[in-house]
Design a protein around this motif. Structure first.
Motif, PDB file in Angstrom:
ATOM      1  N   SER A   2       0.811  -1.202   0.000  1.00 50.59           N
ATOM      2  CA  SER A   2       0.000   0.000   0.000  1.00 50.59           C
ATOM      3  C   SER A   2       0.852   1.262   0.000  1.00 50.59           C
ATOM      4  CB  SER A   2      -0.916  -0.013   1.217  1.00 50.59           C
ATOM      5  OG  SER A   2      -1.515   1.238   1.396  1.00 50.59           O
ATOM      6  N   ARG A   3       1.915   1.266   0.776  1.00 45.99           N
ATOM      7  CA  ARG A   3       2.773   2.452   0.870  1.00 45.99           C
ATOM      8  C   ARG A   3       4.214   1.999   1.043  1.00 45.99           C
ATOM      9  NH1 ARG A   3       2.463   7.231   5.380  1.00 45.99           N
ATOM     10  NH2 ARG A   3       4.072   8.545   4.458  1.00 45.99           N
ATOM     11  N   ALA A   4       5.101   2.599   0.262  1.00 43.04           N
ATOM     12  CA  ALA A   4       6.512   2.219   0.263  1.00 43.04           C
ATOM     13  C   ALA A   4       7.293   2.942   1.360  1.00 43.04           C
ATOM     14  CB  ALA A   4       7.127   2.529  -1.099  1.00 43.04           C
ATOM     15  N   PHE A   5       8.490   2.454   1.609  1.00 42.69           N
ATOM     16  CA  PHE A   5       9.437   3.068   2.540  1.00 42.69           C
ATOM     17  C   PHE A   5       9.902   4.407   1.972  1.00 42.69           C
ATOM     18  CE2 PHE A   5      13.904   3.711   3.798  1.00 42.69           C
ATOM     19  CZ  PHE A   5      13.788   3.656   5.183  1.00 42.69           C
ATOM     20  N   GLN A   6       9.988   5.409   2.821  1.00 39.99           N
ATOM     21  CA  GLN A   6      10.530   6.718   2.429  1.00 39.99           C
ATOM     22  C   GLN A   6      11.469   7.166   3.543  1.00 39.99           C
ATOM     23  OE1 GLN A   6       7.655   9.854   2.092  1.00 39.99           O
ATOM     24  NE2 GLN A   6       9.108  11.252   1.142  1.00 39.99           N
ATOM     25  N   ARG A   7      12.784   7.061   3.277  1.00 34.01           N
ATOM     26  CA  ARG A   7      13.788   7.376   4.289  1.00 34.01           C
ATOM     27  C   ARG A   7      13.713   8.861   4.667  1.00 34.01           C
ATOM     28  NH1 ARG A   7      17.875   4.344   5.328  1.00 34.01           N
ATOM     29  NH2 ARG A   7      17.804   3.390   3.276  1.00 34.01           N
ATOM     30  N   ARG A  17       8.730   5.263   7.767  1.00 41.76           N
ATOM     31  CA  ARG A  17       9.763   4.413   8.359  1.00 41.76           C
ATOM     32  C   ARG A  17       9.404   2.935   8.315  1.00 41.76           C
ATOM     33  NH1 ARG A  17       9.733   9.438  10.210  1.00 41.76           N
ATOM     34  NH2 ARG A  17      11.659  10.363  11.010  1.00 41.76           N
ATOM     35  N   GLY A  18       8.993   2.467   7.163  1.00 35.79           N
ATOM     36  CA  GLY A  18       8.621   1.078   6.964  1.00 35.79           C
ATOM     37  C   GLY A  18       7.796   0.962   5.703  1.00 35.79           C
ATOM     38  N   VAL A  19       7.138  -0.158   5.539  1.00 34.63           N
ATOM     39  CA  VAL A  19       6.223  -0.359   4.413  1.00 34.63           C
ATOM     40  C   VAL A  19       4.870  -0.770   4.966  1.00 34.63           C
ATOM     41  CG1 VAL A  19       8.026  -0.976   2.748  1.00 34.63           C
ATOM     42  CG2 VAL A  19       6.937  -2.771   4.072  1.00 34.63           C
ATOM     43  N   ASP A  20       3.826  -0.381   4.264  1.00 39.30           N
ATOM     44  CA  ASP A  20       2.472  -0.796   4.627  1.00 39.30           C
ATOM     45  C   ASP A  20       2.033  -1.878   3.659  1.00 39.30           C
ATOM     46  OD1 ASP A  20       2.512   1.096   6.604  1.00 39.30           O
ATOM     47  OD2 ASP A  20       1.186   2.511   5.577  1.00 39.30           O
ATOM     48  N   LEU A  21       1.637  -3.001   4.207  1.00 36.98           N
ATOM     49  CA  LEU A  21       1.210  -4.151   3.412  1.00 36.98           C
ATOM     50  C   LEU A  21      -0.285  -4.362   3.618  1.00 36.98           C
ATOM     51  CD1 LEU A  21       4.157  -6.484   4.459  1.00 36.98           C
ATOM     52  CD2 LEU A  21       4.008  -5.063   2.404  1.00 36.98           C
ATOM     53  N   LEU A  22      -1.041  -4.458   2.531  1.00 38.89           N
ATOM     54  CA  LEU A  22      -2.480  -4.669   2.628  1.00 38.89           C
ATOM     55  C   LEU A  22      -2.764  -6.015   3.278  1.00 38.89           C
ATOM     56  CD1 LEU A  22      -3.588  -3.424  -0.893  1.00 38.89           C
ATOM     57  CD2 LEU A  22      -3.750  -2.192   1.274  1.00 38.89           C
ATOM     58  N   GLY A  23      -3.790  -6.050   4.112  1.00 38.12           N
ATOM     59  CA  GLY A  23      -4.126  -7.292   4.795  1.00 38.12           C
ATOM     60  C   GLY A  23      -5.614  -7.399   5.045  1.00 38.12           C
ATOM     61  N   SER A  24      -5.986  -8.447   5.726  1.00 38.63           N
ATOM     62  CA  SER A  24      -7.381  -8.701   6.080  1.00 38.63           C
ATOM     63  C   SER A  24      -7.541  -8.582   7.588  1.00 38.63           C
ATOM     64  CB  SER A  24      -7.789 -10.110   5.657  1.00 38.63           C
ATOM     65  OG  SER A  24      -7.646 -10.266   4.278  1.00 38.63           O
ATOM     66  N   PRO A  25      -8.667  -8.025   8.038  1.00 40.96           N
ATOM     67  CA  PRO A  25      -8.892  -7.942   9.479  1.00 40.96           C
ATOM     68  C   PRO A  25      -8.751  -9.308  10.140  1.00 40.96           C
ATOM     69  CG  PRO A  25     -10.581  -6.727   8.296  1.00 40.96           C
ATOM     70  CD  PRO A  25      -9.779  -7.489   7.272  1.00 40.96           C
ATOM     71  N   ASP A 107      14.735   0.007   4.656  1.00 41.85           N
ATOM     72  CA  ASP A 107      13.605  -0.521   3.892  1.00 41.85           C
ATOM     73  C   ASP A 107      13.549  -2.029   4.101  1.00 41.85           C
ATOM     74  OD1 ASP A 107      11.759  -1.419   2.015  1.00 41.85           O
ATOM     75  OD2 ASP A 107      12.506  -0.109   0.424  1.00 41.85           O
ATOM     76  N   PRO A 108      12.497  -2.551   4.739  1.00 44.26           N
ATOM     77  CA  PRO A 108      12.446  -3.993   4.990  1.00 44.26           C
ATOM     78  C   PRO A 108      12.407  -4.825   3.711  1.00 44.26           C
ATOM     79  CG  PRO A 108      10.388  -2.959   5.648  1.00 44.26           C
ATOM     80  CD  PRO A 108      11.332  -1.855   5.275  1.00 44.26           C
ATOM     81  N   LEU A 109      11.911  -4.262   2.623  1.00 42.64           N
ATOM     82  CA  LEU A 109      11.863  -5.017   1.381  1.00 42.64           C
ATOM     83  C   LEU A 109      13.255  -5.262   0.808  1.00 42.64           C
ATOM     84  CD1 LEU A 109       8.699  -3.512  -0.327  1.00 42.64           C
ATOM     85  CD2 LEU A 109       8.897  -5.586   1.057  1.00 42.64           C
ATOM     86  N   ASP A 110      14.235  -4.438   1.200  1.00 45.54           N
ATOM     87  CA  ASP A 110      15.617  -4.654   0.756  1.00 45.54           C
ATOM     88  C   ASP A 110      16.245  -5.872   1.426  1.00 45.54           C
ATOM     89  OD1 ASP A 110      15.597  -2.527  -0.971  1.00 45.54           O
ATOM     90  OD2 ASP A 110      16.660  -1.163   0.381  1.00 45.54           O
TER      91      ASP A 110
END
Length: 125
Positions: A2-7, A17-25, A107-110
């Motif tokens: 949903s939203r990428a890391f932006q240092r 300060r991280g990434v937002d990952l779409l999920g389910s409640p 960036d955790p994706l790195d």
């Protein structure tokens, strides 16, 4: 995602300060790597889990923790269940996943190993 890391340009400057990952409640939140839970509880009204992995640590929020501080986890172990209400999430539920080395956000994706593709010659006959 949903939203990428932006240092942030400075330690207290704006950024993400991280990434937002779409999920389910109430979806399961799993450990990205083996480590020891250093924190599991509320921060500013949201459930947070932090895991130490030697020189780095990962953070997961918002969730209802299923682990407690001191627990040793393996990659893929259940940390808790995703909660709704992460600010900036375009849907009801996003996991904010962070990675830190000391006080530096990364960036955790790195952290995923990327393999450069190679073409192999065909062997004939």
């Amino acid at each position: 995602m949903s939203r990428a890391f932006q240092r942030p340009a400075t330690p207290f400057g704006p950024g993400h300060r991280g990434v937002d990952l779409l999920g389910s409640p109430a979806g399961p939140v799993l450990a990205a790597a083996a480590g020891t839970v250093s924190f599991a509880g509320p921060v500013a009204g949201r459930g947070v889990v932090t895991i130490g992995h030697g020189a780095v640590r990962t953070t997961y929020e918002p969730l209802q923790p299923a682990v407690t501080a001191g627990a040793v986890v393996r990659a893929g172990d259940l940390l808790g269940w995703l909660s709704a209400g992460h600010p900036g999430c375009p849907t009801t539920t996003c996991l904010h996943w962070g990675l830190l080395r000391g006080v530096e956000y990364l960036d955790p994706l790195d952290s995923f190993r990327r393999i450069t593709p190679r073409l192999l010659a065909l062997r004939r006959g």
